[in-house]
Design a protein around this motif. Structure first.
Motif, PDB file in Angstrom:
ATOM      1  N   GLU A 127       0.718  -1.216  -0.005  1.00 23.74           N
ATOM      2  CA  GLU A 127      -0.065   0.044  -0.065  1.00 23.74           C
ATOM      3  C   GLU A 127       0.821   1.266   0.108  1.00 23.74           C
ATOM      4  OE1 GLU A 127      -3.453   2.088   2.643  1.00 23.74           O
ATOM      5  OE2 GLU A 127      -2.391   0.605   3.691  1.00 23.74           O
ATOM      6  N   ALA A 128       1.708   1.291   0.625  1.00 22.60           N
ATOM      7  CA  ALA A 128       2.693   2.351   0.890  1.00 22.60           C
ATOM      8  C   ALA A 128       3.449   2.751  -0.341  1.00 22.60           C
ATOM      9  CB  ALA A 128       3.691   2.183   2.098  1.00 22.60           C
ATOM     10  N   SER A 129       3.964   1.465  -0.923  1.00 26.84           N
ATOM     11  CA  SER A 129       4.645   1.707  -2.242  1.00 26.84           C
ATOM     12  C   SER A 129       3.800   2.104  -3.375  1.00 26.84           C
ATOM     13  CB  SER A 129       5.137   0.118  -2.627  1.00 26.84           C
ATOM     14  OG  SER A 129       6.276   0.051  -1.754  1.00 26.84           O
ATOM     15  N   VAL A 130       2.696   1.787  -3.437  1.00 30.79           N
ATOM     16  CA  VAL A 130       1.617   2.200  -4.445  1.00 30.79           C
ATOM     17  C   VAL A 130       1.341   3.867  -4.348  1.00 30.79           C
ATOM     18  CG1 VAL A 130      -0.857   2.229  -5.253  1.00 30.79           C
ATOM     19  CG2 VAL A 130       0.448  -0.079  -4.901  1.00 30.79           C
ATOM     20  N   LEU A 131       1.113   4.216  -3.053  1.00 33.13           N
ATOM     21  CA  LEU A 131       0.942   5.618  -2.600  1.00 33.13           C
ATOM     22  C   LEU A 131       2.359   6.380  -3.040  1.00 33.13           C
ATOM     23  CD1 LEU A 131      -1.183   5.035   0.629  1.00 33.13           C
ATOM     24  CD2 LEU A 131      -1.982   5.762  -1.679  1.00 33.13           C
ATOM     25  N   ASP A 132       3.516   5.645  -2.930  1.00 33.15           N
ATOM     26  CA  ASP A 132       4.524   6.399  -3.096  1.00 33.15           C
ATOM     27  C   ASP A 132       4.867   6.499  -4.749  1.00 33.15           C
ATOM     28  OD1 ASP A 132       5.499   6.719  -0.379  1.00 33.15           O
ATOM     29  OD2 ASP A 132       6.852   5.123  -0.631  1.00 33.15           O
ATOM     30  N   ALA A 133       4.404   5.657  -5.445  1.00 31.96           N
ATOM     31  CA  ALA A 133       4.333   5.649  -6.796  1.00 31.96           C
ATOM     32  C   ALA A 133       3.131   6.740  -7.437  1.00 31.96           C
ATOM     33  CB  ALA A 133       3.912   4.502  -7.354  1.00 31.96           C
ATOM     34  N   ILE A 134       2.194   6.881  -6.754  1.00 28.88           N
ATOM     35  CA  ILE A 134       1.245   7.787  -7.079  1.00 28.88           C
ATOM     36  C   ILE A 134       1.786   9.275  -6.951  1.00 28.88           C
ATOM     37  CG2 ILE A 134      -0.859   8.779  -6.557  1.00 28.88           C
ATOM     38  CD1 ILE A 134      -2.268   5.872  -6.128  1.00 28.88           C
ATOM     39  N   SER A 135       2.450   9.181  -5.707  1.00 34.44           N
ATOM     40  CA  SER A 135       3.067  10.523  -5.361  1.00 34.44           C
ATOM     41  C   SER A 135       4.180  11.116  -6.328  1.00 34.44           C
ATOM     42  CB  SER A 135       3.442  10.425  -4.036  1.00 34.44           C
ATOM     43  OG  SER A 135       4.177  11.683  -3.771  1.00 34.44           O
ATOM     44  N   ALA A 136       4.851  10.237  -6.625  1.00 31.86           N
ATOM     45  CA  ALA A 136       6.127  10.281  -7.625  1.00 31.86           C
ATOM     46  C   ALA A 136       5.450  10.669  -8.960  1.00 31.86           C
ATOM     47  CB  ALA A 136       7.030   9.020  -7.667  1.00 31.86           C
ATOM     48  N   LYS A 138       2.631  12.051  -9.765  1.00 31.46           N
ATOM     49  CA  LYS A 138       2.143  13.691  -9.662  1.00 31.46           C
ATOM     50  C   LYS A 138       3.449  14.716  -9.518  1.00 31.46           C
ATOM     51  CE  LYS A 138      -2.055  12.621  -7.097  1.00 31.46           C
ATOM     52  NZ  LYS A 138      -3.022  13.169  -8.032  1.00 31.46           N
ATOM     53  N   HIS A 139       4.442  14.245  -8.722  1.00 35.78           N
ATOM     54  CA  HIS A 139       5.888  15.031  -8.757  1.00 35.78           C
ATOM     55  C   HIS A 139       6.178  15.213 -10.173  1.00 35.78           C
ATOM     56  CE1 HIS A 139       9.447  17.062  -7.381  1.00 35.78           C
ATOM     57  NE2 HIS A 139       9.880  16.256  -8.120  1.00 35.78           N
ATOM     58  N   ALA A 140       6.190  14.053 -10.914  1.00 36.65           N
ATOM     59  CA  ALA A 140       6.646  13.989 -12.582  1.00 36.65           C
ATOM     60  C   ALA A 140       5.911  14.770 -13.321  1.00 36.65           C
ATOM     61  CB  ALA A 140       6.934  12.441 -12.937  1.00 36.65           C
ATOM     62  N   ASP A 141       4.622  14.564 -12.987  1.00 36.46           N
ATOM     63  CA  ASP A 141       3.397  15.526 -13.804  1.00 36.46           C
ATOM     64  C   ASP A 141       3.700  17.081 -13.670  1.00 36.46           C
ATOM     65  OD1 ASP A 141       2.524  13.020 -15.006  1.00 36.46           O
ATOM     66  OD2 ASP A 141       0.786  12.983 -13.603  1.00 36.46           O
ATOM     67  N   GLU A 142       4.011  17.342 -12.388  1.00 35.90           N
ATOM     68  CA  GLU A 142       4.065  18.908 -12.129  1.00 35.90           C
ATOM     69  C   GLU A 142       5.152  19.388 -12.933  1.00 35.90           C
ATOM     70  OE1 GLU A 142       3.952  19.613  -7.992  1.00 35.90           O
ATOM     71  OE2 GLU A 142       2.099  18.453  -7.659  1.00 35.90           O
TER      72      GLU A 142
END
Length: 147
Positions: A127-136, A138-142
């Motif tokens: 779960e934490a890894s998936v959330l980290d990937a989503i966050s990463a 989002k950062h890349a998209d920004e």
């Protein structure tokens, strides 16, 4: 995380949940089954686990560039550990001494509880890894939008 990645992660968590429910039912039912039937189910579960581990090993090799070395190391270590546990269980079945058989059963139970705890932790880490990937993502998209 890409839309397809989010969907895939969500689907994999649903599959994981379904598999855990199936295991829960089989374990509960095993209490009332004959030893031979329980052993047959255990053998089937080991074969399914081995097939999954083999498939995971193949996919990890194919996606090597996007999977950290530590995950590959964990998979290799876990596979060796499982093989050793299965060897110990098989050796325990050949024991004729009641005291040793009780000790082997207690060890097998301890290993089972440790495996459940490990799986629980693995789910939390997933779960934490998936959330980290989503966050990463989002950062890349920004950053992409700023360029």
């Amino acid at each position: 995380m890409s839309v397809s990645g989010k969907t895939r992660a969500s689907e994999k968590f649903a599959e994981l949940s379904d598999r855990a429910k199936k295991a829960e039912k089989r374990v509960a039912a095993a209490q009332d089954q004959a030893q031979a039937e329980v052993e047959r189910h255990a053998s089937e579960a080991r074969a399914a686990a081995k097939a999954h581990a083999d498939k995971l090993g193949e996919s990890a090799g194919a996606e090597q560039a996007h999977v950290s070395k530590s995950w590959n190391d964990v998979q290799t270590s876990w596979s060796r550990h499982i093989d050793k546990m299965h060897q110990d269980i098989e050796a325990g079945k050949r024991v004729l001494d009641a005291t040793q058989a009780v000790n082997d059963a207690e060890n097998a139970e301890g290993d089972a509880m440790a495996a459940i705890d490990f799986a629980y932790g693995a789910i939390e880490e997933a779960e934490a890894s998936v959330l980290d990937a989503i966050s990463a993502w989002k950062h890349a998209d920004e950053l992409v939008k700023k360029q």
